[in-house]
Design an enzyme around this catalytic site. Structure first.
Site, mmCIF file in Angstrom:
data_model
loop_
_atom_site.group_PDB
_atom_site.id
_atom_site.type_symbol
_atom_site.label_atom_id
_atom_site.label_comp_id
_atom_site.label_asym_id
_atom_site.label_seq_id
_atom_site.Cartn_x
_atom_site.Cartn_y
_atom_site.Cartn_z
ATOM 1 C CE LYS A 196 -3.629 2.497 2.520
ATOM 2 N NZ LYS A 196 -4.550 2.561 3.168
ATOM 3 C CE LYS A 251 -6.143 1.820 -0.521
ATOM 4 N NZ LYS A 251 -6.094 2.168 0.621
HETATM 5 C C1 PBG Z 1 -6.905 3.977 5.176
HETATM 6 C C2 PBG Z 1 -7.554 3.562 3.864
HETATM 7 C C3 PBG Z 1 -7.436 4.501 2.758
HETATM 8 C C4 PBG Z 1 -7.821 3.933 1.637
HETATM 9 C C5 PBG Z 1 -8.451 2.455 2.147
HETATM 10 N N1 PBG Z 1 -8.089 2.550 3.406
HETATM 11 C C6 PBG Z 1 -6.805 5.892 2.616
HETATM 12 C C7 PBG Z 1 -5.461 5.998 3.243
HETATM 13 O O1 PBG Z 1 -4.503 5.241 3.520
HETATM 14 O O2 PBG Z 1 -5.444 7.255 3.523
HETATM 15 C C8 PBG Z 1 -8.074 4.417 0.339
HETATM 16 C C9 PBG Z 1 -9.093 4.019 -0.487
HETATM 17 C C10 PBG Z 1 -9.260 4.620 -1.599
HETATM 18 O O3 PBG Z 1 -8.641 5.985 -1.831
HETATM 19 O O4 PBG Z 1 -10.224 4.458 -2.402
HETATM 20 N N2 PBG Z 1 -6.936 3.008 6.213
#
Ligand code: PBG
Length: 329
Positions: free
Chosen positions: A198, A253
């Protein structure tokens, strides 16, 4: 063999031969719908930076779950959008057995037991500072105390009947700790979808609006735990560790800007590999489509099949329901 013995256009000439040589297919069963749940009854709130996406009260999420089942989408990923009153420094609302997520999980599983339900495990919707973990006096997100909170959150969701817990936080070692906590509590069937690679991506902006963490997060970034966007060897190390710690599936992601990472991960490990077409990807495609600059259906389906071609077994997408309907039409 070269031209003219080889003419690649021969196979492209007609629809039937294009169909026969098509290497990748996209089906509703490849997709995971994403939804934001909020308090209320028959209540929906638009997300300004994601036209077409709404936060839904639990009864409306139940309806959405039915829509997913009807078009052959196998699972729904649920994210909480709790009100400001649910936020605190220690995020304790995240593991309240009567909290928003736990009630939503029970309601959806009761009405649609056959639909897979994926619960987000992360503290950002519940912290007053918008970080995915508990912070020390300097604002640094503390690894072990955060994992303890994530364990409580995951156990609460598992007790409510979630099928997958999906830790999206990027703390070191959390998959192993979550796995043993689930085993010890008897939740031997609860799957873990690890957000393994991520990235600290700017494409999450609209999501933070949706769960109401962007204002609280302010200028605070997530670069001390999410991955540097410039790296991909490091992604393989992350994935390797999560597999060793007991992940059932791994995720890359965001999606489209990270096809190279997705490809490397699937090639190297052969794991069930998920990709997440994130909020900023949705916003780009939607905005250009609303302006008449892109053909929405065509670019969405092209983006999704590109993710599959790169190695995704499943794709989380805000477009999942639309895409499944377009595929069936
Ligand atoms: C945070 C989380 C995020 C997303 C999923 N879980 C945002 C972040 O890490 O700030 C992003 C999903 C998206 O942008 O569609 N736990």
């Amino acid at each position: 063999m070269s031209y003219p013995a080889t003419r690649l256009r021969r196979m492209r000439r007609d629809a039937f031969s294009r169909a026969l040589m098509r290497e990748t297919s996209l089906m509703p069963s490849d997709l995971v719908m994403v939804a934001f749940v909020c308090e209320g009854v028959d209540h929906r709130e638009p997300v300004a930076s994601m036209p077409g996406v709404e936060r839904l009260s639990i009864d409306l999420v139940q309806q959405l779950a039915g829509d997913c089942e009807a078009v052959g989408i196998p699972a729904l990923a649920l994210f909480p959008a709790p009100g400001a009153a649910a936020k605190s420094d220690d995020a304790r609302e995240a593991w309240n057995p009567e909290g928003l997520m736990q009630r939503a999980i029970r309601a959806v599983k009761q009405r649609h037991p056959g639909l897979g339900l994926i619960g987000d495990v992360a503290l950002d919707p519940y912290t007053s500072h918008g970080q995915d973990g508990l912070i020390d006096a300097t604002g640094y997100v503390m690894n072990e105390p955060t994992i303890e909170a994530l364990v409580r959150q995951a156990l609460a969701q598992a007790a409510a009947g979630v099928d997958f817990v999906a830790p999206s936080d990027m703390m070191d070692g959390r998959i192993g700790v979550l796995r043993s906590a689930l085993e010890n509590a008897g939740h031997i069937h609860t799957r873990i979808l690890a957000y393994s690679a991520k990235y600290a991506s700017a494409f999450y902006g609209p999501f933070r609006d949706a769960v109401g963490s962007s204002g609280n997060l302010g200028k605070g970034g997530k670069h001390t735990y999410q991955m540097d966007v410039a790296n991909s060897d490091e992604a393989l190390r992350e994935v390797e560790l999560d597999i060793a710690e007991g992940a059932d599936a791994v995720m890359v992601k965001p999606g489209l800007p990270y096809l190279d990472v997705l490809h490397r991960v699937k090639r190297r490990f052969g794991m069930p590999t998920f990709a997440y077409q994130v909020s900023g990807e949705y916003a780009m495609l939607k905005a250009a489509s609303m302006n008449g600059w892109l053909d929405e259906k065509a670019v969405v389906l092209e983006s999704l099949i590109a993710l599959k071609r790169a190695g995704a077994d499943a794709i989380l997408s805000y477009y999942a329901l639309d895409a499944a309907r377009w595929l069936k039409a």
